[in-house]
Design an enzyme around this catalytic site. Structure first.
Site, mmCIF file in Angstrom:
data_model
loop_
_atom_site.group_PDB
_atom_site.id
_atom_site.type_symbol
_atom_site.label_atom_id
_atom_site.label_comp_id
_atom_site.label_asym_id
_atom_site.label_seq_id
_atom_site.Cartn_x
_atom_site.Cartn_y
_atom_site.Cartn_z
ATOM 1 N N ASP A 199 0.821 -1.223 0.000
ATOM 2 C CA ASP A 199 0.000 0.000 0.000
ATOM 3 C C ASP A 199 0.850 1.266 0.000
ATOM 4 O OD1 ASP A 199 -2.115 -1.846 0.331
ATOM 5 O OD2 ASP A 199 -1.976 -1.688 2.503
ATOM 6 N N GLU A 209 -11.359 0.883 -3.425
ATOM 7 C CA GLU A 209 -10.611 1.399 -2.280
ATOM 8 C C GLU A 209 -9.416 2.199 -2.765
ATOM 9 O OE1 GLU A 209 -10.022 -2.360 -0.408
ATOM 10 O OE2 GLU A 209 -8.278 -2.877 -1.612
#
Length: 521
Positions: free
Chosen positions: A15, A188
């Site tokens: 991420d 997301e």
């Protein structure tokens, strides 16, 4: 050399989020249940990265007590505006509630960072901040659509203004986009950018596994409506198959260099021994250009490669970290982590200078707890790890040694202790909570050298009273249990030092003279 090798951050660094300040680049990644949280890296050339600390390095910032595996800190975003760095993230299953979004600030990216500013009325995960040209600041995240979910994992991206004075969200809430596919799921990781007179919204969709992808939409107005790119997904590897060299590509952020180039950082994995990904999700770098006012990732190829042309930036390598840590500094290196937040002082570099002392706690590495463990990421497909340990069990159940960890139910332990069949060294393989002793060796020595080798998915374990007198305890163990493909979750494998009295009170300790990690790929 005019090329670089991916990944630029090896091992469990998922991420990624990036920002540029002048000629300096800063990047952060997720850490889930590990402490300190959110490592922060510095680079001058986008290829060579040096860790300069952790954003969340105090218990007042991050209390992970009781946090289950693969929960905790999800998907940080780093931004810089008007002399201040901002890091915003989600704490999943925090003590304050199921999901809490917060941000912290700092004037120096190396810290100290502020205590959290918890945001009210901010559902979902993967928040981001966007500083608009008119001075307004916007929060983006994901959530269940107000009308309800129409299929599994159906989310939307939403936005609201953030008031930096009150440190809370304010004003109207906007629904921005539901992804590129008609039944897109797990929408997301939203990031907003302004370029070419357009507001660009980049997200991840398809879930963080094999079907992961990066998609993009744009609008002339920040509140929408947003139109999707006809080339969506702008980056994915799902069409290459589960056994491709690089898989589950997604969750990206972008940056423009001082020379005008555009680059994307994203997560991906390197499967080996089949589709197994022991190292977890790593950070990769890929170029893109603009075509028809849309990003075109790696023109002519459209995928990430292991070796790619370098950015047009001066090559700026950092001093290489020594393979062996002799624990002769005042603090632990940034490479070391604990499982959850320590609320007692179970480790010391001062009790015995030149050694890392771990106090023998009753918490076990097989529990959802904060055991006496200091570990680092496995960063290579093949590696050799050695450590010199001094430890004498004072009662049955006391153990110390090396731990290869995916979570509390999936692990290998090379441990010395007092066991029902006598004192000695053993290798334990723990799979879905069930334990199997792979090998034993009688031993009653105070100082031991322990060794673990990984050659792909084959892990072997050795012990002896010196580096030149090592005997095998167990060889060729199947290492796939260290992959989330078997264990579940979102983290990568760790290896480190531990001691435990396994439920009994203890005043014992284990001393580690040195720990060496060498990657072979």
């Amino acid at each position: 050399m005019n090329t670089f090798k991916n990944p630029v951050l090896q091992g469990f660094y998922p991420d990624p989020s990036i920002c540029r300040v002048g000629e300096d680049y800063y990047m952060v990644t997720s850490t889930f249940e590990y402490f300190p949280g959110v490592p922060i890296f510095h680079s001058k050339d986008l290829v060579n990265w040096k860790q300069i600390g952790h954003v969340l390095d105090r218990p007042s910032q991050l209390d992970l007590e009781g946090t289950p595996p693969s929960r905790g800190i999800y998907a940080p975003t780093i931004r810089y505006h008007d002399g201040v760095f901002y890091m915003i993230t989600t704490f999943v299953v925090s003590r304050e509630g199921e999901r809490q979004n917060f941000y912290v600030t700092a004037e120096d990216p190396a810290g100290p960072w502020s205590d959290p500013n918890w945001l009210k009325g901010a559902p979902g995960i993967d928040p981001s901040l966007f500083f608009d040209t008119d001075g307004r600041v916007y929060y983006t995240g994901n959530r269940k659509p107000p009308r309800g979910r129409e299929y599994a994992k159906h989310n939307e991206i939403w936005m609201q203004e953030l008031d930096l004075k009150t440190k809370q969200l304010t004003g109207e809430v906007y629904s921005l986009w539901e992804g590129a596919l008609k039944t897109a799921h797990a929408q997301e990781a939203p990031h907003l950018y302004f370029e070419n007179g357009w507001y660009y919204l980049m997200i991840a969709e398809g879930g963080t596994g094999f079907t992961h992808a990066v998609t993009m939409a744009r609008s002339r107005n920040i509140t929408g409506p947003y139109e999707g790119c006809r080339r969506n997904p702008i980056l994915t590897h799902r069409h290459l198959g589960r056994l491709a060299d690089i898989t589950n590509v997604g969750h990206a952020d972008i940056v423009k260099t001082q020379n005008g180039e555009w680059w994307m950082v994203c997560l991906a994995s390197r499967p080996y021994g089949g589709e197994y990904r022991n190292l977890g999700r790593e950070t990769f770098l890929v170029p893109f250009t603009w075509e028809d006012e849309w990003p075109l990732v790696h023109p002519g190829k459209g995928v990430i490669e292991r070796e790619m042309k370098r950015p047009d930036l001066p090559d700026t390598p950092w001093e290489t970290m020594e393979a062996c840590d002799h624990f002769d500094m005042d603090t632990l290196r940034d490479v070391w982590n604990f499982i959850r937040t320590p609320h007692d002082s179970f480790w010391s570099l001062n009790d015995r200078p030149g050694y890392l002392r771990l106090r023998t706690k009753k918490e076990a590495v097989t529990e959802v707890a904060n055991p006496s463990f200091a570990g680092r990421r496995q960063q290579h497909l093949s590696m050799t790890v050695q450590a010199a340990m001094e430890f004498q069990p004072a009662q049955p159940g006391e153990t110390a040694g090396l731990l290869l960890l995916q979570n509390h139910n999936y692990q290998f332990r090379l441990e010395y202790g007092e066991f029902p069949d006598g004192r000695g060294i053993r290798v334990v393989k723990r799979t879905d909570g069930e334990e199997q002793v792979l090998g034993r060796m009688a031993c009653d020595g105070k100082r031991l050298v322990l060794k673990v080798t990984a050659r792909g998915q084959s892990y072997s374990f050795f012990a002896g009273d010196g580096e030149d007198s090592m005997d095998p305890v167990a060889e060729d163990a199947d290492g796939r249990i260290l992959s989330t493909d078997m264990a579940g979750g979102f983290t990568g494998a760790y290896i480190g030092m531990f001691t435990s009295s396994n439920g009994r009170e203890s005043s014992n300790h284990a001393d580690f003279d040195w720990f060496c990690y060498e990657g072979q790929d």
